[in-house]
Design an enzyme around this catalytic site. Structure first.
Site, PDB file in Angstrom:
ATOM      1  N   LYS A 112      34.795  39.239  30.530  1.00 53.17           N
ATOM      2  CA  LYS A 112      35.449  40.628  29.638  1.00 53.17           C
ATOM      3  C   LYS A 112      34.548  41.624  29.139  1.00 53.17           C
ATOM      4  CE  LYS A 112      39.206  38.274  29.540  1.00 53.17           C
ATOM      5  NZ  LYS A 112      40.597  38.655  29.587  1.00 53.17           N
ATOM      6  N   LYS A 217      50.684  37.239  37.667  1.00 56.59           N
ATOM      7  CA  LYS A 217      51.067  36.520  36.389  1.00 56.59           C
ATOM      8  C   LYS A 217      52.678  35.353  37.261  1.00 56.59           C
ATOM      9  CE  LYS A 217      48.199  38.355  32.427  1.00 56.59           C
ATOM     10  NZ  LYS A 217      47.441  37.636  33.563  1.00 56.59           N
TER      11      LYS A 217
HETATM   12 MG   LIG Z   1      43.248  40.215  33.060  1.00 53.50          MG
END
Ligand SMILES: [Mg+2]
Length: 313
Positions: A112, A217
């Protein structure tokens, strides 16, 4: 067996999902057809997964085989690599988490970035690369945190790190910045830009001029079949698909493993499916799609996972 795991901003909120599913149930009770494509994405995922699972079970084959055949694709992979997610800690914390993941058998890491400033993020990624060596895949995900100038600075500074890709460096709607970041030595992936709930800006168009990789997703795409179909269209344009969850429970996560195995080239690249540990508890005691050595074997039983979920309400 289906599952809705609504998670804004990727999908509709839980209340809207529940209302949509109740409406669908009422329509079924009245013997009326349900237009799954008109439902919000998580509700559509629940119903389309239930139908896809039932169809695959009826045909006695795993969901992945069913999905691939329906999309006109080759036989699916029998296992998929997955990446470990490394958080947004300090340089030392990031290196320690990366080394722990590699020791656990992962050969692809996703860091991240975007919470600490560009210079520190560049230092973190360089330190991870130095620590884990060149054989480990390294991705970075900014979740749209950077302004265009910051993203350009990051990309220009990351040339020597050999990132597999930088995911959603700028806000989902900033298509111009995505385009400008291409061809500067770091492949670009889109996530928020292609998983927005209905009503948000459309996909960057043409997608291949804005991204090298699309992170899909299934919960945000409206179901397994819709996701494989989208991946096929992307592959035709030269864009690779990586499949991830919206922190789904075990049913949708296992289904996403089938999706990842079915998409073109799905067995050859790591997916973001090692997310089960983010939940405090699961819907079944024995996860039928556990991570082992940085990979998840596609459940071999018919449908999503044979009888593993029978009895789960
Ligand atoms: Mg992402």
């Amino acid at each position: 067996m289906g599952e809705a795991a609504p998670l804004p901003p990727w999908t509709e909120p839980a209340e809207a999902c529940l209302a949509a599913l109740r409406g669908a149930r009422a329509a079924v009770d009245r013997d009326e057809p349900v237009a799954v494509d008109d439902l919000p994405p998580a509700a559509a995922h629940a119903l389309s997964l239930a139908v896809a699972d039932a169809t695959a079970r009826r045909d006695g084959r795993p969901l992945a085989a069913s999905l691939a055949a329906e999309a006109g694709l080759d036989a699916p992979a029998t296992a998929v690599p997955v990446n470990a997610t490394v958080g947004d800690g300090s340089v030392d914390e990031t290196v320690a988490a990366a080394e722990a993941a590699v020791a656990d058998g992962f050969d692809c890491l996703k860091c991240k970035v975007g919470a600490r400033g560009v210079a520190e993020d560049v230092d973190r990624l360089r330190a991870v690369r130095d620590a884990v060596g060149d054989a480990v895949g390294l991705r970075a995900d900014a979740n749209g945190a950077w302004r265009r100038e910051e993203a350009e600075r990051a990309v220009d500074a990351l040339g020597g790190v050999a990132l597999e890709y930088l995911e959603q460096p700028v806000a989902a709607g900033d298509h111009g910045a995505l385009r400008a970041l291409r061809g500067r030595g770091v492949p670009i992936a889109v996530d928020e830009a292609v998983n927005a709930p209905s009503g948000a800006e459309g996909w960057p168009d043409p997608v291949e001029e804005h991204a090298d990789v699309a992170v899909l997703k299934p919960m945000a795409q409206g179901g397994p079949g819709a996701t494989v179909a989208a991946a096929r269209r992307l592959a035709d344009r030269g864009v690779d698909t990586v499949v991830t969850t919206t922190i789904d429970a075990a049913v949708a996560r296992a289904a996403a493993v089938h999706v990842a195995a079915a998409v073109p080239g799905g067995g050859d690249r790591a997916h973001g499916l090692a997310t089960g540990g983010l939940l405090a508890r699961g819907v079944v005691d024995d996860d039928p799609a556990p991570v082992a050595d940085g990979r998840i074997a596609v459940p071999a039983g018919p449908g999503v996972a044979g009888e593993a979920f029978d009895g789960v309400v």
